[in-house]
Design a protein around this motif. Structure first.
Motif, PDB file in Angstrom:
ATOM      1  N   ASN A   1       0.823  -1.210   0.000  1.00  0.00           N
ATOM      2  CA  ASN A   1       0.000   0.000   0.000  1.00  0.00           C
ATOM      3  C   ASN A   1       0.854   1.256   0.000  1.00  0.00           C
ATOM      4  O   ASN A   1       0.561   2.219  -0.716  1.00  0.00           O
ATOM      5  CB  ASN A   1      -0.932  -0.003   1.201  1.00  0.00           C
ATOM      6  CG  ASN A   1      -1.991  -1.088   1.108  1.00  0.00           C
ATOM      7  OD1 ASN A   1      -2.282  -1.590   0.017  1.00  0.00           O
ATOM      8  ND2 ASN A   1      -2.567  -1.488   2.225  1.00  0.00           N
ATOM      9  N   ASN A   2       1.916   1.276   0.796  1.00  0.00           N
ATOM     10  CA  ASN A   2       2.822   2.431   0.793  1.00  0.00           C
ATOM     11  C   ASN A   2       3.571   2.547  -0.521  1.00  0.00           C
ATOM     12  O   ASN A   2       3.876   3.655  -0.974  1.00  0.00           O
ATOM     13  CB  ASN A   2       3.802   2.323   1.961  1.00  0.00           C
ATOM     14  CG  ASN A   2       3.184   2.733   3.270  1.00  0.00           C
ATOM     15  OD1 ASN A   2       3.231   3.898   3.656  1.00  0.00           O
ATOM     16  ND2 ASN A   2       2.583   1.777   3.969  1.00  0.00           N
TER      17      ASN A   2
ATOM     18  N   LEU B   1       1.443   4.289  -3.032  1.00  0.00           N
ATOM     19  CA  LEU B   1       1.125   5.688  -2.734  1.00  0.00           C
ATOM     20  C   LEU B   1       2.339   6.607  -2.819  1.00  0.00           C
ATOM     21  O   LEU B   1       2.182   7.824  -2.703  1.00  0.00           O
ATOM     22  CB  LEU B   1       0.508   5.798  -1.338  1.00  0.00           C
ATOM     23  CG  LEU B   1      -0.851   5.118  -1.156  1.00  0.00           C
ATOM     24  CD1 LEU B   1      -1.286   5.217   0.286  1.00  0.00           C
ATOM     25  CD2 LEU B   1      -1.889   5.727  -2.068  1.00  0.00           C
TER      26      LEU B   1
ATOM     27  N   MET C   1      -5.945  -0.759  -3.193  1.00  0.00           N
ATOM     28  CA  MET C   1      -5.150  -1.068  -2.006  1.00  0.00           C
ATOM     29  C   MET C   1      -5.520  -2.453  -1.468  1.00  0.00           C
ATOM     30  O   MET C   1      -6.651  -2.922  -1.627  1.00  0.00           O
ATOM     31  CB  MET C   1      -5.389  -0.025  -0.910  1.00  0.00           C
ATOM     32  CG  MET C   1      -5.324   1.404  -1.389  1.00  0.00           C
ATOM     33  SD  MET C   1      -3.699   1.861  -2.002  1.00  0.00           S
ATOM     34  CE  MET C   1      -2.842   1.997  -0.455  1.00  0.00           C
TER      35      MET C   1
ATOM     36  N   GLN D   1      -3.427  -2.227  -9.606  1.00  0.00           N
ATOM     37  CA  GLN D   1      -2.111  -2.174  -8.948  1.00  0.00           C
ATOM     38  C   GLN D   1      -0.978  -2.193  -9.959  1.00  0.00           C
ATOM     39  O   GLN D   1       0.002  -1.460  -9.834  1.00  0.00           O
ATOM     40  CB  GLN D   1      -1.994  -3.339  -7.974  1.00  0.00           C
ATOM     41  CG  GLN D   1      -2.918  -3.247  -6.772  1.00  0.00           C
ATOM     42  CD  GLN D   1      -2.923  -4.489  -5.939  1.00  0.00           C
ATOM     43  OE1 GLN D   1      -2.377  -5.509  -6.356  1.00  0.00           O
ATOM     44  NE2 GLN D   1      -3.580  -4.440  -4.776  1.00  0.00           N
TER      45      GLN D   1
ATOM     46  N   THR E   1     -10.526  -2.775  -6.403  1.00  0.00           N
ATOM     47  CA  THR E   1      -9.843  -1.937  -5.416  1.00  0.00           C
ATOM     48  C   THR E   1      -8.359  -1.878  -5.700  1.00  0.00           C
ATOM     49  O   THR E   1      -7.755  -2.837  -6.190  1.00  0.00           O
ATOM     50  CB  THR E   1     -10.066  -2.486  -4.006  1.00  0.00           C
ATOM     51  OG1 THR E   1      -9.583  -3.837  -3.964  1.00  0.00           O
ATOM     52  CG2 THR E   1     -11.534  -2.457  -3.648  1.00  0.00           C
TER      53      THR E   1
END
Length: 1461
Positions: A1308-1309, A1312, A1424, A1384, A1422
């Motif tokens: 997730n990091n 982002l 994340m 992703q 999604t």
């Protein structure tokens, strides 16, 4: 035998031909035995021949495999040069190696010096020739006619040639003719050759035999009969060459002689192969890599300059450096230079003459003309000039690329702008029309809504008025009745209060009078007792005073002077003995020092012996390995021999068998077809069953996860409902809430809150401080924790040893007491002791009863006072004062006893009764020669002697007290000195650190202060732990003393009750042994003690102490043993109360300490263990088969608790989910810093990511969170769960969930942060994942499924590193990234940021191709990952091997009210 078995050859023939050989003449052949050395040489020659044939076959196979159908034009070869060899003993092998080095050195000189200088001369460049060393004379000495090899071959042809005759030929032929040949002074069997590197002395022994290397033909024939096919094939070439030679020599009739003549020696073969190698090297373009040996000792970081220069000079490197320094390493032809650097020229500078064009360009670009030279066909450059030209060329090309990119980007931006403008105009037109229609519709709805609202509001107002009117009437009615009832109750309450006050005041007055009367009586008795004690002391002093003795003994002053003189002599003797004792102590100290040195020497010798013993197994392993290889070769040879025999027989049988097999195969073919059809049907059925099973497993997992999520929500709602109910109760009854809150389970302070604070808020703040401290210096705290656990284990072992020693000492003391009570005088002493101790025992009884009441007060259910508290200190002071008073009383009793016994002895000395009395006095000193005076000569009554003895005893007691005081003062002084020295050292250290910190910058100063504070806190913690251990030892000692006193009092009371006449009669003491009791694995407790039990076992229990000191799962076992007792009593109410109280207590602890990983893990393990115990002892027949016979006897007899198993399972699931939440909170601040931000391999790449370049390079990495910190935290979690005895399968599930959290947070990091999407960061992530996998392998957790949870992160790292250019790369990415979603993948490619020069951004067209390829994939939209996701948990049944009857309850748990049955 082993060789024959391995090779497959006949043993008898091989043994025969190894020890014999044939001699052929013209008419017949003879078999002759050979000597031992010849047999050994023949054996070695056969082994070498087999090795050579095998090596040749391997080389031929490799060449055949590498052979190509295309025509070979060129090749690349790598030659590993032997290296010059010089040993203490040099033989034929070193001679051949050094000969090859001479040839290779000559070729090196030819290439480096001659060819380089010839090219310069050919191009007519100004050049100075360099002289170099030529080793052609040394080569001629070896290979020329009548050289060393020629003379060696000639000696090998001689019938009786030997090494000595060959040596003499060398001396006679080469000693005076060649300067490179020399003879040693002290040896006639060696010679010296001056090689290019150094002089080498060769020993002539074995040269001829190694050069011949003859193999017996009969041995070859035996090897051809081997049963091993490979060995037969190896000797096929020998057979073909032998047959061809026989055909050629058959005409002459002398086959043996011709074979002997055509046999080549080893030296000739080596020379020929070396010539072929040199021809190959001369036909190629060689490149050389020279390796310099830094030293001869193989030592690290050590360079021997003399040895290095010698190697450089021997290899010709110095001359090569001279040429390179003065030469031109880079060269271009004119056409190549023009084609390469055409971009640096303008159109007007290009001429038809290429040479002139190149000259003009170089004159413009390079001002120093000495940096290049023009030849006939080439341009020569010195070092660094070509790199300069390449830089100019790359700058030129870069500027052109920038100009092209600028124009194209301008065109693309304008085209995009025009397209966006046209689209915006179209959108605005449609939007304005839609807005107008919506506005008209809004106006119509608004008008209709106003009409509806008007009617509805009217109806609501009328309805509200009617409800308010009826409610007001009802309230008035109820209020009036309430006020009347309240007035009636008030009057009734006041009338009853008056009656109660009347009776209470009368009772208080009577109680006050009774207490006053009792106090007056007590005060009178105390005053009278004090006066009686004073009178008694006065009488004792008068009885002991000198005036009293003077009145009794008039005229005895002279005798007293004599006694005083004797006392002075005794003092003098005591001083002499003390001096002797000091000298003996000094000698003992010296002896101890000498013994200590000897022990150190022994330790050193022991370590040396261990090091030698460690080397010995390696040599033995090498020896066994060589023996194993030898046996293997022998077996192979035997196998080959056997296979060669069987091969001929098998070939005949194979033909017959093949014919039979053809018919059988046709039959089997039909049968196999039938079987294939049947198996196909079975496979289809198996596949369908497997798919059904997978579907059911998947459904079961989904149902389990759904059930667990519902259970967690249900439990959360229950807690919320309970909290709301409490808040409502508090709002309703604010006065009663304060009283009830004291007894609630959520406000009771645990042991942790007692040491740090008593409020619940303090408990919540303390873990945060600990967490910050862990982040400051976690390795130090982990080491300290390990050290504390080790010290606690050592403390437990020492306590056990101390208990054993004390028991042994007590047994010895009992035996000594038994021996002392054997005589008549000792019985009299016992009677006196009992009379004197009666009063003391009464006091001790009273004190013990008071202590028992204070310790076992039923009204006070709190735990005993903690160490350091006020009641604890008062209790210690009372015990110390009672002990001191007891010691004083003992001394007074001893003095009185000695006087009474001596008086009785003097009275009955002359009687018959005195003959059997054995006084326990040191009277032997009065029977010496210098003290031969009789006792009665001093005084007729013996009173003066008794006074003298009393003075001696008082002096002895005073001396002992003085020594004890001196010892105590010495210890105090020593401790004070240690503290002063410690304070001085700390002061100096602080001054030093302060001086250093003033020189440091501000950030480094803060870090230094933090480190200093951490070290200070750790030392204080260790000191506190030591003080706590000392206090625990003192408590243990005091408890033992109390137990001893209680035991003595109980024994004395029992003796008085059983036999009242013990004072008058003599009874022989008998030791009664206690029988071993067989326990049933149950704990008896009284009804209503469940709260006290759970308070000690659950609420106030420290997990760390239980995990380190006791067996895992001890609280669960204790609760289950109490449950067995309730089941045995057939009391369903006690069973349900115990289980429900246990569940509520565990829930309360988990709720109060939800952030403490150790507490949650401890109760998860104990909850599972209690659930497994209920199932193990439920009486189920399937489970009873896994139990022992004793465990089956302990099964529950009256109740079925399967429903409670489900309840405890739900509780375990709740605790597990809380454990995962706690783990997530602890890991959250460490994951991103260790997995992404901390870069451990940026030095390998040579650059840092763009997001990290702005950080100051001066900041230290010591405070950074590294991967080691994360691994240490995971290891701490794993060790904690293992210490608590958690099931292995449950630990694997926890580890799998932890790894999923790490993967989700990291990914997730990564999605982002743009600065993290680079090639180098992908490499860093893969390295971190590898460390996590290594951690799993170290703890044997590879099969727990944690590795699969990291798959999305692994694929993301691979996506950052993979090539991203064309459509093929896009397909590879789609096939690789199966665990990542389309969003992703696109996000990572969009955020990809180049860091190094050779990286490029991902084009938008490539991202579009990825989207098109992943368009049909069915997945979650999604972006994340769900970091809060918790996998479904399964609780497998694991029976316990612990026997319940062997479990003992520790005293530290304060469970004395429980009783083992």
């Amino acid at each position: 035998m082993v060789f024959c078995d391995l090779m497959g050859v006949p043993r008898e023939e091989m043994a025969h031909w190894l020890c014999h050989r044939t001699l052929k003449t013209t008419t017949e052949t003879f078999v002759k035995p050979v000597p031992k050395m010849s047999a050994i040489n023949g054996r070695d020659a056969l082994a070498k021949h087999i090795y050579a044939r095998l090596f040749s076959r391997i080389v031929a196979s490799i060449n055949t495999a590498l052979k190509s159908t295309m025509k070979q034009r060129s090749f690349i070869g790598v030659l590993d040069i032997y290296g010059f060899e010089t040993f203490d003993l040099n033989s034929f092998e070193q001679f051949c190696i050094n000969y090859a080095n001479e040839k290779l050195q000559q070729q090196f000189n030819l290439h480096v010096f001659k060819l380089e200088q010839e090219e310069y001369m050919k191009e007519e460049i100004p050049w100075t020739l360099i002289d170099f060393y030529d080793n052609q004379p040394c080569i001629n000495l070896i290979e020329a006619k009548l050289g060393v090899l020629d003379l060696l071959d000639e000696e090998c042809r001689m019938p009786k040639g030997s090494d000595d005759t060959w040596t003499q030929k060398l001396y006679n032929t080469l000693l005076k003719q060649n300067a490179h040949f020399d003879k040693p002074r002290l040896s006639n069997t060696a010679f010296i050759i001056h090689h290019f590197a150094d002089k080498v002395e060769y020993q002539c022994g074995g040269f001829l035999e190694k050069n011949k290397d003859t193999v017996n033909a009969e041995q070859i024939n035996v090897m051809k009969k081997s049963k091993f096919d490979l060995l037969v094939k190896l000797f096929e070439d020998d057979e073909t060459t032998a047959s061809s030679s026989n055909k050629r020599s058959g005409v002459g009739g002398r086959t043996g002689q011709s074979q002997k003549d055509t046999k080549k020696t080893v030296g000739l073969q080596f020379r020929q192969s070396l010539h072929l190698l040199m021809d190959t090297l001369n036909a190629t373009t060689p490149h050389y890599v020279r390796c310099i040996k830094p030293n001869d000792h193989k030592a690290a970081f050590s360079l021997d300059p003399v040895r290095a220069v010698q190697q450089l000079r021997a290899c010709g490197i110095l001359e090569t450096v001279r040429i390179s320094a003065a030469g031109f390493p880079s060269r271009w032809t004119y056409q190549e230079f023009f084609s390469r650097y055409r971009v640096l020229m303008k159109q007007k500078d290009v001429l038809r003459d290429r040479k002139q064009t190149c000259r003009n360009l170089l004159e413009k670009l390079i001002q120093d003309q000495d940096q290049y030279q023009f030849g006939k066909n080439k341009i020569f450059f010195r070092a660094g000039q070509v790199a300069y030209l390449e830089k100019l060329r790359s700058d030129k090309l870069r500027m052109a690329c920038v100009r092209i990119q600028k124009t194209i980007r301008c065109w693309l931006a304008r085209k995009k702008y025009l397209r966006m403008r046209e689209s915006a105009v179209t959108i605005q037109r449609y939007v304005r029309g839609h807005q107008a229609r919506c506005y008209a519709k809004f106006l119509r709805r608004t008008r209709a809504a106003i009409v509806i609202q008007r009617m509805v509001r009217m109806w609501v107002a009328r309805r509200r008025y009617q409800r308010q009117r009826s409610a007001a009437i009802t309230i008035q009615c109820h209020f009036r009745t309430y006020m009347a009832r309240k007035q009636y109750y008030k009057m009734m309450y006041e009338q009853k209060a008056v009656v109660l006050q009347k009776w209470a005041r009368g009772w208080l007055a009577r109680e006050h009078f009774r207490r006053t009367l009792a106090a007056v009586v007590l005060l009178q008795s105390c005053v009278r007792r004090i006066r009686a004690k004073k009178d008694l002391k006065k009488l004792k002093v008068e009885a002991r005073s000198v005036e009293h003795f003077k009145k009794l003994n008039v005229g005895m002053e002279n005798k007293i002077m004599q006694l005083q003189h004797k006392i002075n002599e005794q003092h003098r003797e005591n001083r002499e003995l003390s001096e002797k004792l000091n000298s003996v102590e000094k000698t003992q100290a010296l002896e101890k020092e000498r013994q200590r040195k000897e022990i150190e020497n022994l330790h050193k010798s022991d370590q040396e012996a261990k090091s030698k013993a460690e080397k010995l197994p390696s040599l033995l392993e090498q020896l066994t390995f060589l023996q194993h290889e030898l046996e293997k070769t022998r077996k192979e040879k035997d196998d080959l021999e056997e296979k060669s025999k069987v091969y001929t027989e098998q070939t005949q049988q194979v033909v017959e068998e093949l014919n039979m097999k053809n018919s059988l195969l046709t039959r089997e073919k039909d049968e196999l077809n039938k079987h294939i059809l049947e198996q196909a049907q079975q496979l289809s059925e198996i596949k369908t069953n497997a798919e059904i099973a997978k579907q059911t497993e998947k459904d079961l997992a989904e149902e389990r996860s759904r059930y667990q999520s519902l259970l967690s929500e249900h439990l959360h709602l229950e807690e919320r409902h309970r909290d709301l109910r409490e808040e409502m109760d508090l709002n309703i009854n604010p006065d009663k809430s304060n009283q009830n809150r004291k007894d609630s389970i959520y406000s009771t302070s645990s042991e942790f809150s007692q040491s740090c604070g008593s409020t619940e808020g303090d408990d919540s703040s303390i873990p945060t401080e600990d967490e910050t401290q862990l982040t400051v210096d976690l390795p130090v705290l982990l080491k300290l924790q390990r050290r504390v656990t080790e010290l606690e284990q050592d403390k437990q072992s020492l306590w056990q040893q101390l208990d054993k020693k004390e028991e042994v000492q007590q047994e010895k003391a009992k035996e000594l007491e038994k021996q002392r009570t054997a005589g008549r005088a000792e019985l009299d002493l016992e009677t006196l002791k009992r009379q004197e101790l009666e009063s003391e025992n009464k006091k001790l009884k009273q004190d013990l009863n008071e202590l028992r009441k204070s310790l076992t007060n039923e009204d006070n259910e709190a735990a005993p006072p903690p160490p350091g508290s006020l009641p604890y200190n008062t209790l210690l002071e009372q015990l110390s004062s009672s002990n001191e008073e007891l010691e004083m009383r003992k001394e007074e009793v001893l003095l009185l006893r000695s006087h009474m016994v001596r008086q009785e002895a003097l009275k009955h000395k002359d009687s018959a009764l005195g003959e059997g009395i054995n006084l326990d006095l040191d009277i032997s000193s009065f029977q010496e020669a210098d003290r031969s005076t009789d006792i009665h000569t001093l005084n007729e009554d013996g009173e003066l002697w008794l006074a003298y003895e009393g003075l001696k005893e008082t002096n002895r007691l005073l001396e002992l007290q003085m020594q004890e005081q001196n010892r105590v003062h010495g210890e105090k002084n020593r401790k004070l000195l240690q503290e002063v020295n410690k304070m001085k050292a700390e002061k100096e250290q602080q001054q030093h650190l302060l001086a250093q910190s003033l020189l440091l910058p501000e950030e480094a100063r803060i870090e230094a202060c933090l480190k200093l504070e951490i070290t200070r806190l750790t030392t204080e913690n260790l000191d506190l732990l030591e003080n706590q251990e000392k206090q625990e030892k003192i408590i243990r000692k005091l408890k033992k003393q109390l137990k001893l006193h209680m035991k003595r009092v109980e024994d004395f009371e029992g003796a008085q009750q059983n036999n009242p006449s013990v004072m008058d009669t003599r009874v022989r003491t008998v030791h009664i042994t206690r029988k071993e009791r067989e326990y049933q694995g149950m704990l008896e407790y009284k009804e209503g003690e469940e709260g006290r039990l759970l308070k000690n076992v659950v609420t106030d229990l420290k997990p760390r102490g239980v995990a380190v000191s006791f067996i895992p799962g001890l609280p669960a076992y204790i609760i289950f043993m109490c449950l067995r007792y309730a089941d045995n009593r057939n009391n369903d109410q006690r069973v349900s109360n115990l289980l429900n109280s246990t569940i509520s207590s565990i829930k309360g602890v988990i709720k109060r300490r939800a952030d403490d990983f150790e507490v949650v893990s401890f109760w998860l393990a104990n909850t599972c263990r209690l659930m497994h115990c209920i199932k193990q002892y439920s009486g189920d027949e399937v489970i009873m088969k896994q139990n022992t016979a004793k465990q089956n006897e302990h099964c529950l007899a009256n109740f079925e608790l399967s429903e409670y198993q489900q309840v405890f399972g739900d509780l375990a699931i709740q605790i597990y989910r809380q454990l995962i939440k706690c783990t997530e909170e602890l890991l959250q601040p460490l994951i991103v810093a260790s997995m992404l931000e901390h870069d451990t391999i940026h030095s390998v790449l040579g650059s840092k990511p763009t997001g990290l370049r702005k950080k100051s390079s001066g900041s230290s990495d010591e405070g950074a969170v590294t991967m080691d910190v994360l691994l240490q935290r995971l290891g701490l979690f794993h060790n904690t769960m293992s210490q608590h005895g958690m099931d292995a399968e449950l630990i694997k599930q926890v580890v799998r969930q932890q790894f999923y959290i790490i993967c989700a947070v990291t990914l997730n990091n990564l999605l982002l942060r743009k600065d993290m999407c680079s090639w180098s960061k992908g490499l860093q992530i893969r390295y971190s994942i590898w460390q996590l996998e290594e951690w799993l392998a170290e703890r044997e957790l590879v099969d727990c499924g944690a590795k699969e949870t990291l798959e999305p992160l692994v694929q993301a790292a691979q996506l950052l590193q993979i090539k991203k250019k064309d459509e093929k790369d896009a397909k590879d990415i789609c096939e690789m990234c199966t665990a990542l979603t389309t969003a992703q993948i696109v996000k990572v490619l969009t955020l990809y940021t180049p860091v190094i020069e050779f990286e490029e951004r991902v084009p938008t067209s490539f991202i579009a191709i990825i989207r098109n390829l992943l368009r049909d994939r069915v997945e979650s939209p999604t972006l994340m990952m769900d970091a809060k996701k918790i996998f479904s948990i399964s609780l497998p049944y694991t029976p316990s091997s612990v026997a319940l009857e062997t479990i003992q309850i520790p005293a530290s748990l304060n469970l004395g009210f429980l009783k083992r049955i």
